[in-house]
Enzyme design. Structure first.
Site, mmCIF file in Angstrom:
data_model
loop_
_atom_site.group_PDB
_atom_site.id
_atom_site.type_symbol
_atom_site.label_atom_id
_atom_site.label_comp_id
_atom_site.label_asym_id
_atom_site.label_seq_id
_atom_site.Cartn_x
_atom_site.Cartn_y
_atom_site.Cartn_z
ATOM 1 N N ALA A 2 0.884 -0.857 0.008
ATOM 2 C CA ALA A 2 0.155 0.155 -0.216
ATOM 3 C C ALA A 2 0.963 1.252 0.510
ATOM 4 O O ALA A 2 1.346 1.405 0.929
ATOM 5 C CB ALA A 2 -0.912 0.293 1.490
ATOM 6 N N CYS A 3 0.571 2.159 -0.776
ATOM 7 C CA CYS A 3 1.606 3.224 -1.417
ATOM 8 C C CYS A 3 0.855 4.227 -1.498
ATOM 9 O O CYS A 3 -0.857 4.690 -1.476
ATOM 10 C CB CYS A 3 2.575 2.927 -1.944
ATOM 11 S SG CYS A 3 3.429 1.467 -1.957
ATOM 12 N N THR A 4 1.278 5.540 -1.631
ATOM 13 C CA THR A 4 0.706 7.002 -2.206
ATOM 14 C C THR A 4 1.920 7.816 -2.998
ATOM 15 O O THR A 4 2.937 7.956 -2.482
ATOM 16 C CB THR A 4 0.088 7.837 -1.395
ATOM 17 O OG1 THR A 4 -1.193 6.912 -0.800
ATOM 18 C CG2 THR A 4 -0.833 8.349 -2.518
#
Length: 537
Positions: A2-4
């Site tokens: 999970a990343c942005t």
């Protein structure tokens, strides 16, 4: 993972740099301690085997030196994540993306199939390796590319040959351009050049919303893709346009349209664009043009003002400040404050912001800004990647908790501050502002030192700047061919100066981080429930 991600084109950034940045967030319930290292050519494997998928890849004999932010615990592989190589090319890998059942039915993921039985036994079936993934991408690509465009092509060929077991987004940048690649099923991919005047927001969703297939299959000016993508789309009925329209919308065709996106993904794009374009449209209330749950938030848009490094850090640290969705705020209620997944989250592993500055000579053009741990409570630290070693405070991350490295010290600070957010917020803000000022001063001082050291090289750069001012649209003060860049960047005298600057930065950051830990430990200790106001004296 999970990343942005946020990508900033050179005409959208405050200084003409290309900027690519991504939070690496660990899986729910996990921490992944991170290190910042330099990988020398002698340390790069010539034959690579993935820990997770068991895929094996032969690698070329001429790798470039590069930086990486691998896991401290390598039981699941390297996970290099983000770095800059000797050709001043940056790579961020990867942003985990979403897809849909039609894509996976047409081109399934290439997943590891374990062996059945034992060799020599009846019915024995050997294992079938899986494809490549986030664990592998940086190691397989960054040492072998000399432009951002070459990065797209090399990764695309690897995907077509070996496949992948997940959907991923990958960013490449040099001083001229930024490219964003998205995997489509097991073997297919698309890539688009980020418009120079725009920024891109990516929150774990397949994001590209306009794609010129003709350009991708012919001139490749701003688009690239798998060679058979047009047939793949047509044969599997993936184009969802009601009418025959151009450009093609990959988000509709290849992406997800699930309820969980509205909780986990779209709110992050909404908040980043709300901050960077506050006046272009209505963001709040029943008349909002886009809400946290909108499916049509643009992939790229022009900001209302130039974007700074501090803006990048702010949006990638944000927890919906000023809205009813802020878990630390006073607006809304207990339901709204925990309605959406924040950008700055507790299980952040690292943030890398890679800035390639066209107005500096090639030898000190690149900066890799690093933060560890939960972004609302940490600071962004600049390092010059053109060095042979990195500071131990950032490199020697252990798997045990200690305040003697930057990763774990930030973890401790975040845990203390989260429980007493309003009481510690001023201390954290002062720390971030002070260290940010230190960072910019050190960069300027180091640039000046390299300029004095350079002598003839600096004079040449100034001459080139004057010569190219009128017709050099890229604004590059030292426009060199990739092999020339590598030669310049390998100047050992400059590398020593940059390494000394990195060490100075690390020493200063450690002093300030120690002070912050002392401050927030005192503040939170005074709030312990077993305190008593009667003096013992």
């Amino acid at each position: 993972m999970a990343c942005t991600t946020i990508l900033v084109g050179k005409d959208a950034s405050y200084d003409g740099s290309t900027i690519i940045a991504r939070n690496e967030d660990s899986a729910n319930g996990e921490f992944n301690p991170k290190r910042f290292i330099v990988v020398r050519p002698s340390e790069q494997p010539r034959h690579y085997r993935s820990v997770l998928s068991h895929v094996e890849v032969d690698l070329p004999d001429n790798p470039l030196q590069y930086t990486a932010v691998p896991n401290a615990d390598t039981k699941e592989g390297i996970w290099g994540e983000a770095g800059v190589n000797e050709a001043n090319v940056a790579m961020s890998a990867t942003e985990t993306l979403t897809t849909n059942e039609r894509v996976l039915g047409a081109d399934p993921f290439v997943e590891l199939t374990p062996a059945k039985g034992k060799p020599g036994e009846d019915g024995y079936e050997p294992e079938t390796p899986g494809g490549i993934g986030e664990e592998d991408f940086l190691t397989l690509v960054l040492p072998y590319i000399k432009t951002a465009r070459e990065g797209v092509k090399r990764l695309g060929l690897l995907l077509e040959q070996f496949g992948t077991y997940e959907m991923n987004g990958v960013a490449f940048s040099d001083s001229h351009e930024i490219w964003w690649l998205e995997t489509v099923g097991g073997h297919h991919w698309i890539a688009k050049r980020v418009p120079d005047e725009a920024y891109v927001t990516m929150p774990n969703q397949l994001g590209i919303d306009e794609f010129d297939l003709d350009d991708a299959l012919e001139d490749q000016e701003s688009h690239m893709c798998s060679a058979d993508l047009a047939e793949f789309i047509e044969h599997n009925h993936l184009d969802l346009a009601v009418e025959s329209t151009s450009p093609f919308n990959p988000r509709d065709a290849f992406g997800s349209h699930s309820d969980s996106d509205h909780v986990y993904n779209t709110p992050r794009a909404w908040y980043m664009q709300r901050f960077l374009n506050p006046y272009d449209e209505v963001w709040d209330g029943k008349d909002a043009d886009h809400t946290p749950e909108s499916n049509d938030i643009p992939w790229a848009r022009q900001p209302e003002r130039k974007i700074t490094i501090e803006d990048v850090k702010y949006v990638l640290s944000s927890h919906y400040q000023g809205t009813p969705f802020d878990p630390y705020g006073h607006l809304g209620d207990e339901h709204t404050r925990h309605m959406y997944r924040t950008i700055g989250i507790n299980r952040q592993s690292q943030l890398s912001v890679m800035q390639i500055r066209p107005y500096r000579p090639q030898s000190n053009r690149a900066i890799q800004w690093i933060a560890y741990g939960s972004n609302p409570f940490n600071t962004l630290v600049p390092f010059f990647p053109n060095v042979d070693t990195t500071p131990k405070y950032f490199e020697d991350t252990t798997t045990r908790v200690t305040s003697e490295n930057f990763y774990w010290e930030n973890r401790i600070i975040a845990a203390l501050c989260d429980a007493a957010f309003s009481d510690t917020a001023n201390a954290v803000e002062r720390y971030q502002e002070k260290t940010g000022g230190m960072a910019h001063r050190l960069i300027a001082a180091t640039d000046e030192q390299v300029s004095r050291l350079g002598g003839e090289n600096e004079a040449k750069a100034k001459q080139l700047e004057d010569e190219f001012e009128a017709d050099n649209l890229d604004g590059d003060v030292e426009p060199l061919e990739p092999d020339q860049i590598i030669e310049v960047v390998r100047d050992q005298e400059v590398r020593d100066v940059l390494a000394a600057a990195n060490q100075t930065m690390a020493d200063q950051i450690k002093d300030e981080t120690d002070k912050l830990l002392d401050t927030v430990l005192y503040i939170t200790s005074m709030k312990m429930k077993n305190g008593f106001n009667r003096s013992d004296n």
